[in-house]
Design a protein around this motif. Structure first.
Motif, PDB file in Angstrom:
ATOM      1  N   UNK A 405       0.926  -1.267   0.100  1.00 52.13           N
ATOM      2  CA  UNK A 405      -0.044   0.041  -0.148  1.00 52.13           C
ATOM      3  C   UNK A 405       0.936   1.407   0.015  1.00 52.13           C
ATOM      4  N   UNK A 406       1.929   1.459   0.976  1.00 52.20           N
ATOM      5  CA  UNK A 406       2.661   2.625   1.077  1.00 52.20           C
ATOM      6  C   UNK A 406       3.506   2.681  -0.364  1.00 52.20           C
ATOM      7  N   UNK A 407       4.000   1.376  -1.101  1.00 52.09           N
ATOM      8  CA  UNK A 407       4.575   1.601  -2.116  1.00 52.09           C
ATOM      9  C   UNK A 407       3.818   2.413  -3.314  1.00 52.09           C
ATOM     10  N   UNK A 408       2.759   1.900  -3.445  1.00 53.96           N
ATOM     11  CA  UNK A 408       1.724   2.420  -4.392  1.00 53.96           C
ATOM     12  C   UNK A 408       1.263   4.055  -4.137  1.00 53.96           C
ATOM     13  N   UNK A 409       1.040   4.142  -2.937  1.00 51.92           N
ATOM     14  CA  UNK A 409       0.804   5.764  -2.389  1.00 51.92           C
ATOM     15  C   UNK A 409       1.866   6.606  -3.145  1.00 51.92           C
ATOM     16  N   UNK A 410       3.389   6.137  -2.781  1.00 58.54           N
ATOM     17  CA  UNK A 410       4.584   7.062  -3.210  1.00 58.54           C
ATOM     18  C   UNK A 410       4.409   7.071  -4.850  1.00 58.54           C
ATOM     19  N   UNK A 411       4.074   6.026  -5.466  1.00 55.67           N
ATOM     20  CA  UNK A 411       4.098   6.013  -6.791  1.00 55.67           C
ATOM     21  C   UNK A 411       3.087   6.826  -7.461  1.00 55.67           C
ATOM     22  N   UNK A 412       1.865   6.687  -6.872  1.00 56.27           N
ATOM     23  CA  UNK A 412       0.647   7.728  -7.315  1.00 56.27           C
ATOM     24  C   UNK A 412       0.907   9.107  -6.869  1.00 56.27           C
ATOM     25  N   UNK A 413       1.572   9.284  -5.666  1.00 56.00           N
ATOM     26  CA  UNK A 413       1.938  10.773  -5.299  1.00 56.00           C
ATOM     27  C   UNK A 413       2.744  11.358  -6.257  1.00 56.00           C
ATOM     28  N   UNK A 414       3.779  10.672  -6.989  1.00 55.80           N
ATOM     29  CA  UNK A 414       4.403  11.096  -8.003  1.00 55.80           C
ATOM     30  C   UNK A 414       3.788  11.667  -9.050  1.00 55.80           C
ATOM     31  N   UNK A 415       2.669  10.846  -9.644  1.00 55.90           N
ATOM     32  CA  UNK A 415       1.998  11.360 -10.596  1.00 55.90           C
ATOM     33  C   UNK A 415       1.187  12.607 -10.252  1.00 55.90           C
ATOM     34  N   UNK A 416       0.615  12.525  -9.004  1.00 55.61           N
ATOM     35  CA  UNK A 416      -0.113  13.589  -8.453  1.00 55.61           C
ATOM     36  C   UNK A 416       0.713  14.909  -8.612  1.00 55.61           C
ATOM     37  N   UNK A 417       1.902  14.927  -8.244  1.00 58.20           N
ATOM     38  CA  UNK A 417       2.468  16.197  -8.257  1.00 58.20           C
ATOM     39  C   UNK A 417       2.692  16.677  -9.534  1.00 58.20           C
ATOM     40  N   UNK A 418       2.926  15.642 -10.450  1.00 63.67           N
ATOM     41  CA  UNK A 418       3.114  16.351 -11.891  1.00 63.67           C
ATOM     42  C   UNK A 418       1.690  16.805 -12.546  1.00 63.67           C
ATOM     43  N   UNK A 419       0.577  16.097 -12.047  1.00 62.97           N
ATOM     44  CA  UNK A 419      -0.622  16.488 -12.462  1.00 62.97           C
ATOM     45  C   UNK A 419      -1.051  17.888 -11.894  1.00 62.97           C
ATOM     46  N   UNK A 420      -0.485  18.159 -10.801  1.00 65.53           N
ATOM     47  CA  UNK A 420      -0.941  19.273  -9.975  1.00 65.53           C
ATOM     48  C   UNK A 420      -0.380  20.532 -10.523  1.00 65.53           C
ATOM     49  N   UNK A 421       0.539  20.523 -11.521  1.00 67.89           N
ATOM     50  CA  UNK A 421       1.034  21.478 -12.345  1.00 67.89           C
ATOM     51  C   UNK A 421       0.530  21.454 -13.749  1.00 67.89           C
ATOM     52  N   UNK A 422      -0.347  20.430 -14.186  1.00 66.69           N
ATOM     53  CA  UNK A 422      -0.674  20.301 -15.567  1.00 66.69           C
ATOM     54  C   UNK A 422       0.148  19.881 -16.317  1.00 66.69           C
ATOM     55  N   UNK A 423       1.007  18.836 -15.891  1.00 66.11           N
ATOM     56  CA  UNK A 423       2.187  18.446 -16.807  1.00 66.11           C
ATOM     57  C   UNK A 423       1.976  16.869 -17.065  1.00 66.11           C
ATOM     58  N   UNK A 424       0.986  16.091 -16.414  1.00 66.53           N
ATOM     59  CA  UNK A 424       0.695  14.870 -16.555  1.00 66.53           C
ATOM     60  C   UNK A 424       1.099  14.174 -17.809  1.00 66.53           C
ATOM     61  N   UNK A 425       0.320  14.804 -18.845  1.00 63.66           N
ATOM     62  CA  UNK A 425       0.340  13.933 -20.175  1.00 63.66           C
ATOM     63  C   UNK A 425       1.816  14.405 -20.637  1.00 63.66           C
ATOM     64  N   UNK A 426       2.339  15.268 -20.423  1.00 64.62           N
ATOM     65  CA  UNK A 426       3.663  15.466 -21.033  1.00 64.62           C
ATOM     66  C   UNK A 426       4.722  14.500 -20.455  1.00 64.62           C
ATOM     67  N   UNK A 427       4.448  14.475 -19.084  1.00 65.51           N
ATOM     68  CA  UNK A 427       5.350  13.451 -18.368  1.00 65.51           C
ATOM     69  C   UNK A 427       5.068  12.173 -18.822  1.00 65.51           C
ATOM     70  N   UNK A 428       4.002  11.648 -19.227  1.00 66.05           N
ATOM     71  CA  UNK A 428       3.766  10.244 -19.784  1.00 66.05           C
ATOM     72  C   UNK A 428       4.180  10.212 -21.141  1.00 66.05           C
ATOM     73  N   UNK A 429       4.407  11.390 -21.964  1.00 69.12           N
ATOM     74  CA  UNK A 429       4.645  11.345 -23.490  1.00 69.12           C
ATOM     75  C   UNK A 429       3.385  11.174 -24.280  1.00 69.12           C
ATOM     76  N   UNK A 430       2.053  11.570 -23.666  1.00 62.10           N
ATOM     77  CA  UNK A 430       0.599  11.257 -24.065  1.00 62.10           C
ATOM     78  C   UNK A 430       0.341  12.563 -24.773  1.00 62.10           C
ATOM     79  N   UNK A 431      -0.084  12.524 -26.204  1.00 66.35           N
ATOM     80  CA  UNK A 431      -0.444  13.771 -26.996  1.00 66.35           C
ATOM     81  C   UNK A 431      -1.770  14.226 -26.301  1.00 66.35           C
TER      82      UNK A 431
END
Length: 439
Positions: A405-431
């Protein structure tokens, strides 16, 4: 009870009837964005506003009006008196046709500011498309990681059940040989049943995670690959994260574009402060007009001015209304900024907490495993009781569940930080969707 069974059946049918998708996180996010209604709604809104821009630009182009009419008329005027030599109505068959071309020369900048207003709306709509894509992307990431987490926890539950089964079989064999006690066999059987119940619970959690995945992505997950955390996309600290979010978050950028639109709307409301000038070209062909038999044709070219001096205070009210709209848009932008800062702060706090916990949870799980191995050896030589052995199995199971549970919380927290500045799609290389604006 029937309702519960019906709901369960519906869920099973959804899962069985949904096609499967295998791939990485980027593919999942891309699939979710392509088919999610929330994103499609914003895309349609943007396309509609594109047509609003074209409609506003039409004010610069000439207007062509064609008219025609046919019917009967009765006239009593000097022309009919001259034609008939007496008073009274003269009835004739009347026909009319005409064409008029009007070109705006000056409309108090109404068209100019109207185009600017719709362009502001268009820009805001483009950012809303991007914001919807970011939002659905984060939900897809959460659903993706949720499935992986539940799969790992199901495997842990299976291992825990297998361990309890081995202990139960060992105790039962001892009891059958007359070495063990009946109470030990009963206790082992009870713990085995609990381990089976834990497996059932984890499998239920996995099914729930799959349902959440299907709802976001539209397809069943298969062979998901554990993604790598976008550590290189994280900000150095909270202040840097908030600074980036203010610059690039599409929700905030959309609110800024809306301010521009309302400012243009206010300027547009001032158009009636000025006279309007148009060039008008026209031609008409009429028959039997106003009691005069025969054709009546006109050709004209006119410069026309129209100045609305007073309209009951409507113009002043509209200017005041649009001034309040500007204030409203600025307050909406301020609210959006507060929300963006709050989400950035929460995501950063979540990341820091998850990061500090995961190593401790891993240490706890490692220690529990080492203890379990030691207890098994000690139990075999009579230094530990059955209760000790069963307790350490449960301790290990609980510790490993917490670590996953802690491992996946940390992994999701990474993506949440990127999304909080509106850059999730660019971080994933998704057009992003074609209709989205790039900040």
């Amino acid at each position: 009870m029937k309702v519960v069974r019906s709901i369960t059946l519906i869920g099973v049918l959804i899962l069985i009837g949904s096609p499967a998708i295998a791939g990485d996180l980027a593919a999942t996010v891309r699939k979710a964005i392509e088919h999610n209604p929330d994103v499609l709604i914003t895309q349609d809104d943007k396309r509609a506003i594109e047509q609003d821009v074209r409609e506003a630009k039409a004010g610069y182009l000439p207007r062509v009006d064609v008219s025609a009419g046919v019917g009967g008329e009765k006239s009593d005027n000097t022309s009919t008196m001259a034609a008939t030599g007496k008073n009274g109505y003269l009835g004739l068959h009347r026909e009319e046709s005409g064409i008029k071309v009007t070109q705006m020369l000056f409309d108090g900048f109404f068209t100019k500011h109207g185009v600017a207003r719709q362009k502001g709306h268009l820009k805001a709509a483009s950012y809303r498309v991007l914001a919807a894509g970011e939002d659905i992307g984060l939900k897809a990431a959460k659903a993706y990681l949720g499935v992986l987490q539940r799969q790992e926890q199901v495997n842990l539950a299976k291992e825990n059940l297998a361990a309890h089964q081995r202990i139960h079989d060992q105790i039962r064999m001892r009891s059958e040989r007359g070495v063990g006690r009946t109470a030990d066999t009963t206790q082992a059987a009870g713990r085995l049943a609990l381990a089976q119940a834990n497996l059932e619970a984890q499998e239920g959690n996995l099914r729930d995670a799959q349902v959440a995945y299907v709802r976001i992505v539209g397809e069943m997950p298969v062979d998901l690959v554990l993604p790598v955390a976008p550590a290189d996309k994280l900000a150095a600290d909270l202040d840097a994260l908030i600074g980036e979010a203010r610059e690039t978050h599409p929700v905030l950028l959309s609110a800024v574009a809306d301010i521009s639109a309302t400012q243009a709307q206010h300027e547009q409301a001032r158009a009636n402060d000025f006279p309007r000038f148009d060039v008008e070209l026209g031609a008409s062909h009429n028959d039997n007009l106003d009691g005069v038999r025969g054709a009546n044709e006109d050709l004209y070219a006119m410069l026309r001015m129209n100045y609305s001096v007073y309209r009951g205070g409507a113009d002043l009210a509209r200017k005041r209304s649009t001034a309040h709209r500007i204030s409203e848009a600025k307050n909406v932008r301020a609210r959006a900024e507060d929300q963006v800062i709050e989400e950035a702060s929460l995501s950063w706090n979540d990341f820091i907490t998850a990061q500090s916990r995961v190593d401790l949870l891993r240490s706890h799980a490692d220690a529990a495993r080492t203890t379990r191995e030691a207890y098994v050896k000690q139990f075999n030589i009579g230094q530990r009781t059955l209760l000790d052995l069963l307790d350490t199995e449960n301790e290990l199971f609980s510790a490993e569940l917490n670590y996953v549970d802690g491992k996946y919380r940390l992994l999701f927290a990474n993506y949440r930080i990127v999304a909080s500045k509106g850059q999730l799609l660019s971080a994933l290389a998704v057009t992003p969707p074609e209709e989205a604006a790039a900040p």
